[in-house]
Scaffold this motif. Structure first.
Motif, mmCIF file in Angstrom:
data_model
loop_
_atom_site.group_PDB
_atom_site.id
_atom_site.type_symbol
_atom_site.label_atom_id
_atom_site.label_comp_id
_atom_site.label_asym_id
_atom_site.label_seq_id
_atom_site.Cartn_x
_atom_site.Cartn_y
_atom_site.Cartn_z
ATOM 1 N N ASP A 1 0.913 -1.250 0.124
ATOM 2 C CA ASP A 1 0.012 -0.162 -0.231
ATOM 3 C C ASP A 1 1.042 1.822 -0.056
ATOM 4 N N THR A 2 1.800 0.829 0.857
ATOM 5 C CA THR A 2 2.937 2.645 1.206
ATOM 6 C C THR A 2 3.667 2.366 -0.239
ATOM 7 N N ILE A 3 3.759 1.531 -1.200
ATOM 8 C CA ILE A 3 4.412 1.545 -2.096
ATOM 9 C C ILE A 3 3.093 1.734 -3.562
ATOM 10 N N ASN A 4 2.255 1.605 -3.368
ATOM 11 C CA ASN A 4 1.370 2.031 -4.116
ATOM 12 C C ASN A 4 0.714 3.619 -4.042
ATOM 13 N N ASN A 5 0.986 4.428 -2.596
ATOM 14 C CA ASN A 5 0.467 5.101 -2.306
ATOM 15 C C ASN A 5 1.524 6.784 -2.553
ATOM 16 N N ILE A 6 2.402 5.735 -2.601
ATOM 17 C CA ILE A 6 3.532 6.927 -3.506
ATOM 18 C C ILE A 6 3.886 7.167 -4.682
ATOM 19 N N ALA A 7 3.852 5.814 -5.696
ATOM 20 C CA ALA A 7 3.822 6.144 -7.032
ATOM 21 C C ALA A 7 2.552 6.524 -7.672
ATOM 22 N N GLU A 8 1.649 6.655 -6.953
ATOM 23 C CA GLU A 8 0.654 7.233 -7.795
ATOM 24 C C GLU A 8 0.507 8.913 -7.252
ATOM 25 N N GLU A 9 1.306 9.386 -6.633
ATOM 26 C CA GLU A 9 1.964 10.619 -5.884
ATOM 27 C C GLU A 9 2.887 10.866 -6.635
ATOM 28 N N ILE A 10 3.738 9.995 -7.328
ATOM 29 C CA ILE A 10 4.741 10.747 -8.116
ATOM 30 C C ILE A 10 4.441 10.097 -9.503
ATOM 31 N N ARG A 11 3.514 9.860 -9.612
ATOM 32 C CA ARG A 11 2.775 9.495 -10.901
ATOM 33 C C ARG A 11 3.930 8.308 -11.912
ATOM 34 N N LYS A 12 4.610 7.462 -10.963
ATOM 35 C CA LYS A 12 5.227 5.974 -11.535
ATOM 36 C C LYS A 12 4.226 4.982 -11.705
ATOM 37 N N LYS A 13 4.630 3.814 -12.118
ATOM 38 C CA LYS A 13 4.507 2.975 -11.591
ATOM 39 C C LYS A 13 4.783 1.957 -10.403
ATOM 40 N N PRO A 14 3.581 1.352 -9.605
ATOM 41 C CA PRO A 14 3.928 0.663 -8.227
ATOM 42 C C PRO A 14 6.079 0.030 -8.431
ATOM 43 N N ILE A 15 6.211 -0.660 -9.547
ATOM 44 C CA ILE A 15 6.990 -1.224 -10.073
ATOM 45 C C ILE A 15 8.439 -0.519 -9.910
ATOM 46 N N ALA A 16 7.951 0.461 -10.629
ATOM 47 C CA ALA A 16 9.519 1.280 -10.224
ATOM 48 C C ALA A 16 9.479 2.114 -9.064
ATOM 49 N N VAL A 17 8.913 2.050 -8.351
ATOM 50 C CA VAL A 17 9.072 2.959 -7.089
ATOM 51 C C VAL A 17 9.343 1.201 -5.978
ATOM 52 N N ALA A 18 9.139 0.124 -6.428
ATOM 53 C CA ALA A 18 10.119 -0.838 -5.878
ATOM 54 C C ALA A 18 11.428 -1.164 -6.024
ATOM 55 N N LEU A 19 11.271 -0.800 -7.470
ATOM 56 C CA LEU A 19 13.027 -0.822 -7.584
ATOM 57 C C LEU A 19 13.141 0.612 -7.415
ATOM 58 N N ALA A 20 12.811 1.643 -7.275
ATOM 59 C CA ALA A 20 14.233 2.715 -6.669
ATOM 60 C C ALA A 20 14.143 2.942 -5.239
ATOM 61 N N TRP A 21 13.434 2.043 -5.358
ATOM 62 C CA TRP A 21 14.353 1.594 -3.152
ATOM 63 C C TRP A 21 15.469 0.445 -2.978
ATOM 64 N N VAL A 22 15.164 -0.146 -3.979
ATOM 65 C CA VAL A 22 16.193 -1.564 -3.817
ATOM 66 C C VAL A 22 17.466 -0.408 -4.206
ATOM 67 N N LEU A 23 17.587 0.285 -5.104
ATOM 68 C CA LEU A 23 18.547 1.410 -6.079
ATOM 69 C C LEU A 23 19.571 2.111 -5.374
#
Length: 311
Positions: A242-264
């Motif tokens: 849910d946190t990933i999805n909320n951030i994705a919506e806020e910054i207009r990115k796909k959830p997959i990109a947010v999850a990957l950006a955290w890893v990087l």
């Protein structure tokens, strides 16, 4: 797309690496990717600026390597190709050279940029066998058929048994995502100390963090085997998702990109491997190589992750 350099590799390595397990028939992903779809997926990754491709002799008994080599065509020497030897190979020079030669024939290439040992398991459970492994991988590197050599799924004890031979290796490919962090701690510290960077595979928990929860997605054996897709962890991970999805919506990115950006953003991570059999998905995950999360968003994700780990 951002790029890094790995010791021994004189090519720009994209922070997102395209994983080629899914582009060939396999026990984990079935036989649902046609040669045409594989070709399109690889070409889409190239178009997105991805410059590294991860495969293995064990992916479809060499079919992944063959499809990758064909799809890359005349660009195959411009990119970084990582492949892996299955650890059941006899510990002899003849066997190791034969396995690598088979990979090179499949790729239609004279060398691989990085050649990994797929996993240690019980194959390298003694100092003697581990030191022999170092010797053989060093031979392959000296031959020029492998520019650099690395490891996959090696934890602290496996690494310590390599002795001084650990210095031969540049990479440890490990499962790592916001829910799966067992390669932190001692293993990470040892790798960082010896200059062995992490290639994070399954950085989206095999698509869980990207919302792959349809009946079709859940039907793949690879996901049925994955404990993160099973209860109680599936429900337990919902606050993180849910946190990933909320951030994705806020910054207009796909959830997959947010999850990957955290890893990087995590310590010792050189690149994250993302696989797909669908060309249309490449732009969604490649986007993670072109932005960074804010301090506040990283904090939110870290809190959610820590709660999942410690609950």
């Amino acid at each position: 797309m951002r790029y890094i350099r790995c010791k021994g590799i004189e090519k720009d390595w994209s922070v997102i690496t395209f994983g080629c397990w899914q582009i060939a028939p396999s026990e984990g992903w079935g036989d649902v990717c046609s040669p045409q779809s594989a070709d399109a997926a690889v070409k889409s990754a190239l178009d997105c600026g991805i410059s590294a491709f991860d495969t293995a002799e064990g992916y479809g008994e060499g079919e992944s390597e063959r499809r990758l080599g064909k799809a890359l065509g005349n660009k195959k020497n411009d990119v970084i190709i990582i492949s892996k030897i299955w650890p059941d190979a006899p510990l002899t020079s003849t066997a190791y050279h034969e396995r690598l030669n088979n990979t090179l024939r499949a790729l239609n290439r004279d060398y691989v940029d990085v050649y990994l040992v797929h996993f240690p398991n019980t194959y390298f459970d003694s100092v003697e066998r581990s030191e022999k492994l170092c010797e053989l991988m060093g031979e392959l590197k000296q031959s020029g058929k492998a520019v650099a050599v690395g490891l996959s799924n090696f934890m602290t004890q496996d690494l310590l048994q390599l002795g001084k031979g650990i210095q031969n290796f540049c990479i440890n490919q490990v499962p790592y995502n916001i829910l799966q962090r067992e390669y932190e701690g001692k293993t990470l510290d040892l790798c960082h100390k010896t200059g062995i960077g992490y290639m994070a595979y399954s950085p989206t928990a095999q698509g869980l963090l990207a919302g792959r929860l349809s009946n079709e997605a859940l039907n793949f054996p690879a996901r049925k085997w994955n404990k993160l897709y099973q209860e109680p962890l599936l429900t337990k991970s919902k606050p993180v998702r849910d946190t990933i999805n909320n951030i994705a919506e806020e910054i207009r990115k796909k959830p997959i990109a947010v999850a990957l950006a955290w890893v990087l953003e995590q310590k010792n991570i050189l690149t994250a491997i993302v696989g797909s059999r669908k060309a249309a998905q490449a732009p969604e995950f490649a986007a993670a190589g072109s932005f960074k999360l804010s301090t506040d968003h990283l904090k939110q994700l870290n809190i959610a992750s820590d709660f999942f780990q410690n609950e």
